[in-house]
Structure formats: structure tokens, C-alpha cells
Design a protein around this motif. Structure first.
Motif, short mmCIF file in Angstrom:
data_model
loop_
_atom_site.label_atom_id
_atom_site.label_comp_id
_atom_site.label_asym_id
_atom_site.label_seq_id
_atom_site.Cartn_x
_atom_site.Cartn_y
_atom_site.Cartn_z
N ASP A 238 0.87 -1.18 0.00
CA ASP A 238 0.00 0.00 0.00
C ASP A 238 0.91 1.23 0.00
O ASP A 238 2.10 1.13 0.28
CB ASP A 238 -0.89 0.01 1.25
N ILE A 239 0.32 2.40 -0.28
CA ILE A 239 1.07 3.65 -0.10
C ILE A 239 0.84 4.20 1.31
O ILE A 239 1.50 5.15 1.71
CB ILE A 239 0.67 4.71 -1.15
N ASP A 240 -0.07 3.58 2.04
CA ASP A 240 -0.42 4.02 3.39
C ASP A 240 0.33 3.17 4.42
O ASP A 240 -0.14 2.09 4.81
CB ASP A 240 -1.93 3.91 3.58
N LEU B 163 -6.31 0.15 -13.40
CA LEU B 163 -6.09 -0.69 -14.58
C LEU B 163 -4.60 -1.01 -14.77
O LEU B 163 -4.20 -2.17 -14.76
CB LEU B 163 -6.65 0.00 -15.81
N ASN B 164 -3.78 0.03 -14.90
CA ASN B 164 -2.35 -0.22 -15.10
C ASN B 164 -1.75 -0.96 -13.92
O ASN B 164 -0.89 -1.84 -14.09
CB ASN B 164 -1.60 1.10 -15.30
N GLY B 165 -2.18 -0.61 -12.71
CA GLY B 165 -1.66 -1.27 -11.53
C GLY B 165 -1.92 -2.77 -11.54
O GLY B 165 -1.07 -3.57 -11.12
N VAL B 166 -3.09 -3.16 -12.03
CA VAL B 166 -3.43 -4.58 -12.13
C VAL B 166 -2.55 -5.27 -13.18
O VAL B 166 -2.05 -6.39 -12.97
CB VAL B 166 -4.92 -4.75 -12.47
N ILE B 167 -2.34 -4.60 -14.30
CA ILE B 167 -1.50 -5.16 -15.37
C ILE B 167 -0.06 -5.32 -14.89
O ILE B 167 0.55 -6.38 -15.07
CB ILE B 167 -1.55 -4.26 -16.62
N PHE C 50 3.93 -9.33 6.38
CA PHE C 50 5.06 -8.60 5.81
C PHE C 50 4.51 -7.33 5.19
O PHE C 50 3.45 -7.34 4.56
CB PHE C 50 5.74 -9.47 4.74
N ILE C 51 5.20 -6.22 5.37
CA ILE C 51 4.74 -4.92 4.88
C ILE C 51 5.75 -4.36 3.88
O ILE C 51 6.96 -4.40 4.12
CB ILE C 51 4.57 -3.92 6.04
N HIS C 52 5.23 -3.82 2.79
CA HIS C 52 6.10 -3.11 1.85
C HIS C 52 5.33 -1.94 1.25
O HIS C 52 4.30 -2.13 0.59
CB HIS C 52 6.57 -4.04 0.73
N ARG C 53 5.83 -0.75 1.48
CA ARG C 53 5.18 0.45 0.96
C ARG C 53 5.63 0.70 -0.49
O ARG C 53 6.83 0.78 -0.77
CB ARG C 53 5.52 1.67 1.82
N PHE C 54 4.66 0.79 -1.39
CA PHE C 54 4.98 1.12 -2.79
C PHE C 54 3.72 1.58 -3.50
O PHE C 54 2.61 1.48 -2.98
CB PHE C 54 5.62 -0.07 -3.50
N ASP C 55 3.91 2.09 -4.71
CA ASP C 55 2.82 2.61 -5.53
C ASP C 55 2.59 1.64 -6.68
O ASP C 55 3.51 1.37 -7.46
CB ASP C 55 3.20 3.99 -6.06
N VAL C 56 1.38 1.11 -6.81
CA VAL C 56 1.10 0.11 -7.84
C VAL C 56 1.23 0.67 -9.25
O VAL C 56 1.27 -0.09 -10.23
CB VAL C 56 -0.31 -0.51 -7.67
N ARG C 57 1.30 1.98 -9.38
CA ARG C 57 1.47 2.61 -10.70
C ARG C 57 2.89 2.50 -11.22
O ARG C 57 3.15 2.83 -12.39
CB ARG C 57 1.06 4.08 -10.64
N GLU C 58 3.81 2.03 -10.39
CA GLU C 58 5.22 2.00 -10.76
C GLU C 58 5.69 0.56 -10.94
O GLU C 58 5.80 -0.20 -9.96
CB GLU C 58 6.05 2.69 -9.69
N PRO C 59 5.99 0.14 -12.16
CA PRO C 59 6.42 -1.25 -12.41
C PRO C 59 7.64 -1.66 -11.59
O PRO C 59 7.71 -2.79 -11.08
CB PRO C 59 6.74 -1.26 -13.91
N GLU C 60 8.61 -0.75 -11.44
CA GLU C 60 9.80 -1.08 -10.66
C GLU C 60 9.45 -1.34 -9.20
O GLU C 60 10.07 -2.16 -8.53
CB GLU C 60 10.83 0.04 -10.76
N GLY C 61 8.46 -0.59 -8.70
CA GLY C 61 8.01 -0.82 -7.33
C GLY C 61 7.43 -2.21 -7.15
O GLY C 61 7.64 -2.85 -6.11
N TRP C 62 6.72 -2.69 -8.15
CA TRP C 62 6.18 -4.05 -8.11
C TRP C 62 7.30 -5.08 -8.02
O TRP C 62 7.25 -6.02 -7.23
CB TRP C 62 5.34 -4.32 -9.37
N ASP C 63 8.31 -4.90 -8.87
CA ASP C 63 9.42 -5.86 -8.88
C ASP C 63 10.09 -5.94 -7.51
O ASP C 63 10.37 -7.03 -7.00
CB ASP C 63 10.45 -5.46 -9.94
N THR C 64 10.34 -4.78 -6.92
CA THR C 64 11.00 -4.73 -5.61
C THR C 64 10.12 -5.35 -4.52
O THR C 64 10.58 -6.13 -3.68
CB THR C 64 11.35 -3.28 -5.23
#
Length: 271
Positions: free
Chosen positions: A35-37, A112-116, A54-68
Motif C-alpha cells: 500500500d502507499i499508506d 487498470l495499469n496497476g493490475v496489469i 510482511f509490509i512493503h510500501r509502494f505505488d502500484v502505478r510504478e512497475p519497478e516498485g512491483w518488482d521490488t
């Protein structure tokens, strides 16, 4: 030693994501929260058994954030991810001409993009866990039929439905199940926001004004559990969703008629 099954849930800081985390944790699953929260995720984690999250703060709009995020979660989970719950999303209502470009772009980017991006990043982990692997997306009853005042939101959730149906076929050869959950209105913190920037009325107030009911978030979480372990691709939740699912299949013209009647009366589910 048998590894615990693991699920990574976006939007895990509140609402549906929190309820899903609690439901899976009760069954002994290791739960990842994205989540971003940060504060919201910490609150969710405090409601789960010790050592179960387990917690990880990130923005689903960012592909690199997903990978990390997924790499870190896989390491914490012992190298295995059984389920990705693509749940993060935002509401947006209002007539199309009243919406700003920023509101439109943000909604499509998250919903949409976040799901993809999530599906793409999770694929190698789910393939490795197959056949005990599942991608589950949060769609909506808004994916059954378009509604006035919900153009962009409906477009995003129709898109999630299309992603689910496409990947259900594409990933079948890899032994990965793909499904979605399609709730009606859920009384979560997101509904406290106004439907769009030009409005001063919350989404919750507009739902109440239309006389529509809220579905308990616990019912949505239970549907997630059944969907991950079941065989249905689309899983409606609540009276509204089930009604729309039936009507869109058998009497789509009636939905259009009712939607136009609501519009004429000045009532819009989210507009």
C-alpha cells in the motif's frame, strides 16, 4: 518442513485488503501487505497473528516498485508466492465533462495499469508455485454494465474483467488459476471521499441517496477465500452484484432502462 502458503495483497492498509488479510491469516497463511499508506498497513498487521505478515510500501502505478515489492515478499515467504490479490483501487464518479485530466489518468493508472503491472511482475512467482497458484483481481459490479456518472470507473473495472478473462486462458498452460471478485458497494474508508474534485458530496452519501445497500466487507473477504480455492472465474458479491450479473446476461435492456430512470430522477450511483 512445509512452507506456509503466502498471499500478497495490494491495498492492504484498509477496507477489502485488510479484511482479506485477516481471512487468510486465520487459515495460517503468510500475508504480504502492499500500500502507499504505511500507517494503515501497520494497523492491519497489528490485527494479524504475530509473525504472519510482511509490509512493503509502494505505488502500484510504478512497475519497478512491483518488482521490488514481490522480490522482498518472496524472500520473506521462503521463496514462494501462491496468490497475488490485485486489490488496490480508487473510486471516481461524476459526469465525464466534470472530471479533470488528472482524475481520469490517476484512476486508470491505479485501477487498470496497476493490475496489469502486478500480474506481469507476479507471473514468474506464480508459475513457480503452480499448480497451487492463483491471481485474483478486484473488479466490481460496475464491470457488468456501464452507468451514468461512472464512465471512467466502469472503464477501469471492465478492463480488470477483460484482464482476468484473457489471463485465465493465457496462463492455463502454466497451471495458474486466474479469477476476480466483483463486489457492489462496500462501506470502506474510500467512500468517505467525494466522487470527484468538483463535488462536495461523499460517495457514501450518494449511495445512501440512491437507496442501494452496502455489502459487508467480511462477505467480500469470504468470497476471496472461496474464489482462490474454487473454480469460478467471476465471483459477484452482494445483492447489487448478483442482480447485475443476472440482468446483464438475460435482460441488458432493463439495466439500461433503470439507469436512465435514475439519471432522469437526478440519482447516480457515483456521480
Amino acid at each position: 518442513m512445509t512452507l506456509r502458503k503466502s498471499i500478497f495483497i495490494t491495498g492492504g492498509g484498509s477496507g477489502i485488503g485488510r479484511a482479506v488479510a485477516q481471512r487468510f491469516a486465520r487459515e495460517g497463511w503468510f500475508v504480504g501487505l502492499g500500500d502507499i499508506d504505511q500507517a494503515g498497513m501497520e494497523e492491519t498487521a497489528s490485527l494479524l497473528p504475530e509473525g504472519a505478515s510482511f509490509i512493503h510500501r509502494f505505488d502500484v502505478r510504478e512497475p519497478e516498485g512491483w518488482d521490488t515489492a514481490l522480490a522482498a515478499f518472496a524472500e520473506a515467504a521462503g521463496g514462494r508466492i501462491n496468490v497475488l490479490a490485485n486489490n488496490a483501487g480508487v473510486p471516481l464518479g461524476g459526469s465525464l465533462h466534470d472530471l479533470t485530466r488528472e482524475e481520469i489518468d490517476r484512476t486508470l493508472a491505479i485501477n487498470l495499469n496497476g493490475v496489469i503491472y502486478g500480474a506481469r511482475a507476479a507471473y514468474p512467482y506464480l508459475k513457480a508455485a503452480a499448480p497451487d497458484a492463483c491471481l485474483i483481481n478486484t473488479s466490481s459490479s460496475a464491470a457488468f454494465h456501464g452507468q451514468a456518472g461512472m464512465t471512467i470507473y466502469c472503464a477501469s473495472k471492465f478492463g480488470v474483467r477483460a484482464i482476468t478473462e484473457s489471463l485465465d486462458i493465457e496462463w492455463s498452460r502454466d497451471g495458474i488459476r486466474v479469477c476476480d471478485v466483483m463486489p457492489g458497494f462496500i462501506d470502506t474508508p474510500l467512500l468517505a471521499h467525494t466522487s470527484h474534485a468538483a463535488s462536495n458530496v461523499s460517495v457514501r452519501e450518494r449511495v445512501v441517496a440512491t437507496g442501494l445497500e452496502f455489502t459487508p466487507v467480511e462477505e467480500v473477504a469470504e468470497t476471496f477465500w472461496r474464489a482462490v480455492h474454487g473454480g469460478k472465474m467471476h465471483n459477484p458479491v452482494g445483492k447489487i452484484a448478483h442482480t447485475l450479473a443476472r440482468a446483464s446476461r438475460w435482460t441488458p435492456s432493463y439495466i439500461r432502462y433503470r439507469a436512465r430512470k435514475m439519471l432522469a430522477a437526478g440519482l447516480r450511483p457515483m456521480g
